[in-house]
Write an enzyme that holds these catalytic residues in place. Sequence first.
Site, PDB file in Angstrom:
ATOM      1  N   ASP A 136      -0.170   5.300   1.282  1.00 38.98           N
ATOM      2  CA  ASP A 136      -0.230   6.576   2.037  1.00 38.98           C
ATOM      3  C   ASP A 136      -0.226   5.769   3.202  1.00 38.98           C
ATOM      4  O   ASP A 136      -0.866   4.034   3.536  1.00 38.98           O
ATOM      5  CB  ASP A 136      -1.621   7.010   1.914  1.00 38.98           C
ATOM      6  CG  ASP A 136      -1.249   8.113   0.775  1.00 38.98           C
ATOM      7  OD1 ASP A 136      -1.019   8.816   0.269  1.00 38.98           O
ATOM      8  OD2 ASP A 136      -2.220   7.012  -0.596  1.00 38.98           O
TER       9      ASP A 136
ATOM     10  N   ASP B 110       0.567  -1.182   0.158  1.00 34.91           N
ATOM     11  CA  ASP B 110       0.264   0.141   0.118  1.00 34.91           C
ATOM     12  C   ASP B 110       0.956   1.029   0.198  1.00 34.91           C
ATOM     13  O   ASP B 110       2.132   1.049   0.254  1.00 34.91           O
ATOM     14  CB  ASP B 110      -0.987  -0.216   1.312  1.00 34.91           C
ATOM     15  CG  ASP B 110      -1.517   0.735   1.805  1.00 34.91           C
ATOM     16  OD1 ASP B 110      -1.902   1.567   0.671  1.00 34.91           O
ATOM     17  OD2 ASP B 110      -1.879   1.685   2.781  1.00 34.91           O
TER      18      ASP B 110
HETATM   19 MG   LIG Z   1      -2.470   3.260   3.451  1.00 34.83          MG
END
Ligand SMILES: [Mg+2]
Length: 261
Positions: free
Chosen positions: A31, A29
């Site tokens: 962020d 992932d």
């Molecule tokens: Mg995230």
Amino acid sequence: MKGPRHLLAAWGDVERRMRSVDQVALFIDFDGTLAPIAPWPDQVRLPPRTREQLELIARKDTMIGVVSGRRLADLRTRVSVGGIWYVGTHGYFLRRSGGPTVTLLNPEQRAEMAKVGRRLARELHDVPGILLESKQATVAVHYRHASRQNYRKVFASISQLLKDHPELDLLPGKKVWELFPSACVNKWTAIQYILRLEQRVRKSCWLVIYLGDDAMDERVFSQMQGISVVVGRHRRTAAEFFLNSTAEVEKFLEKFSEAVK
Ligand SMILES: [Mg+2]
């Protein structure tokens, strides 16, 4: 229930599992996992050292992808590493560097979400501290900078919308509410799609390693087989391992890069 183990402390075990398979596929992932969270989504930057590690891994014989709730084009600009997979808008759009964009969104869902975006833009345009993002497949309402009173306005608006459109799915993230057309596509769906595509070429079996920090990533942890890693302070998690911070993710990438061919 037993909690997750620290990934770096358990590195010996992880490395043994990596060595016991033909191929490792790493999906991460963006962020809060690769890049630290910033006050506004626009201010989030990939640390240069992390980019170097991703570039190093991309040159090896390992599949690697960055999987995000961001729009695909935005994600590709922010990561900017060649030879890897990109998955945007929580799994609805995917692309390998240099390849065509594939979408798992159908035209009816696209039209419905455009309508939802227009309605929320009408209702929330004068609410301070709110950032509305229409991302074709989903609509995100960021409220990190909203006062309590304005937060209540947003909540009322979304609640009414869900009453009018019970088919929509709502997912709370970090200071964001995100509306989805249905629960049938998610990050894990997209990863499985990529694995099937790559399997036609490589004919091998993968050990999937997945790192994430948010509610959407929990959906992956609970569905996937492989090595799941939650990043940041974890409450209840389905992940097998944890890392404390994006800085520790960078340390993991270094170790991972040394461990793969
Ligand atoms: Mg995230």
